[in-house]
Design an enzyme around this catalytic site. Sequence first.
Site, PDB file in Angstrom:
ATOM      1  CG  ASP A 258      -1.774   1.205   1.347  1.00 32.64           C
ATOM      2  OD1 ASP A 258      -2.660   1.370   0.493  1.00 32.64           O
ATOM      3  OD2 ASP A 258      -1.567   2.008   2.288  1.00 32.64           O
ATOM      4  CD  GLU A 293      -2.274   2.949  -3.284  1.00 34.07           C
ATOM      5  OE1 GLU A 293      -3.267   3.657  -3.520  1.00 34.07           O
ATOM      6  OE2 GLU A 293      -1.996   2.533  -2.139  1.00 34.07           O
TER       7      GLU A 293
END
Length: 576
Positions: A258, A293
């Site tokens: 993330d 990401e």
Amino acid sequence: MRDRDGAAHRWGGEWADGAWTARLWAPDARDVALVHGDQTRPMMRQDDGFWSATITARPGDRYLFRVDGRDMPDPASRLQNGDVHAHSVVPGPSDFPWQTRWAGRDWAEAAIYELHVGTFTPDGTLAAAAEKLAGLADLGVTAVELMPVGQWPGDRGWGYDGVLPFALHPAYGRPDDLRRFVDRAHSLGLMVILDLVMNHFGPDGAWIHHAAPRFFDESRHTPWGAAIDFAQPEVREFWIQCAEYWLTEYRLDGLRLDAVHQITGPGADDFLRLFANRIHQADPSRAIHLIVEDERNDPDLREQGFDSAWNDDFHHAVHCLLTGESDGYYASFADDPFGDLCLALQNGHVEEGQARPARDTPRGRSCAHLPPTAFVNATQTHDQVGNRAQGERLLSLADPDGVRVAFALLLTAPFVPMIFMGEERGATSPFLFFVDFQGDLGEAVRHGRAREFAGIASMGSRVPDPLSPETFARSKLVWQDDQATRTWRDLTRRALMFRAQHVVPLLKSGRRAPASVVRHGAASLSAEWPFHGGALNLWLSLGQVAPDLKAPQDAAFRVDRVGLDPFAISVTARSR
């Protein structure tokens, strides 16, 4: 992190010769003790700031660390006896009876399905989710990506407020429930990827702040709190060991990391390179894949051991084209979204350092040299749906014919496709933002969420209460079986069958030359991707009848009629 003898120091506990050794990094603490049952044992400090104590213990025993007089759970706890403030549990050696021999899958075969365990089924458990896996495999899905499962406060949440990243969130089940989920997935040919959050800790229960303030760099902050100091070797080891634990203990196939753009500061780049190298060696017997990401649209990580990156540019172009929205991060894609879609199909990313409308500072660098598998594309994700005030899916915002053709484009183009749970069946139920915080923190989140949307279409007063169990309940998938869902599942199955039979072999053969994308009018295009094994050709209209756009009548895959219908797609593949 290694000592002078080359022995790795381990976060958390470790069994050896029938005894259990507990360890904690608390470099500035004056006194640390291990509270085991009704016994309290002083821990010995090592030169590097780790404290340790070896005891006679049994699996299932409860323990805490007492750091300068305050009791706290183990930041590397593998299992809690309750919530994030409760006792940690001494884990036993894993003796799970794995049934499936598994060597992993080639990344070119990836067709990902992102799911949130708590809302994927009515029960919201891993056991219930495992019962749905056969249906996904039947559609042609080859990987499931679990939103974070590391423990956070309360029962409900997306998982990005985790504070015990080694411990399975108890609302989802016991550790063996995750093992059974993975074993079942592998028996069906499905990879399992876990979303791992290494850029911050949640606001409640992050006892690591008390044990080791040096874990953080208070001079820098992320949008979610104090930045983590990746210059510290002990910090690097915490996250590498956490990732290794999930991959080896549960036989996962990969990780989605993330917001790595928030992994910054001294040591961050070296950490990410080290992380990729160590993780790919975690289990040499099978392939392990790494997705990031990364808002920076930078190729570096994908050139240094990471397989792929989420590609929000593709999503934003499709979303703006079909909805006409231009708020927030959609602003720079609202000027010519179809032109941006052409760029995304040709280069992967859209923003590659060039000047862009509504953006003061250019973003990104050229990534066009990367293979198509270096981009994970989606038309919906938990972020893009759930970060809307009302959690609307694309089908609730745009022409259903346009959504259907965009979904077919996602699944048949040569980039790695990712389906957000329910998308394969035409779900229209919302996916909302929900948490289970208490007291002042809960009130702050409730009011902050309302303020966030107060200036957007007067939605501030109508934002669902993120603390309400009803908000969570509304976000659960509805598993009805009717003609509409059967039509969507048939589209998914046809598109993924075409992908497996035609696109995957081309991807495995390797790219031969850059893609060629030609725009035809306002909202039509033709595209060709040359590979060593042949070529993939695609004709697309997303809102325009284009009589001059000629697609083969015998296209192996198509939705409606290119040249005659405003929303249509045809795709062919040929071998060399």
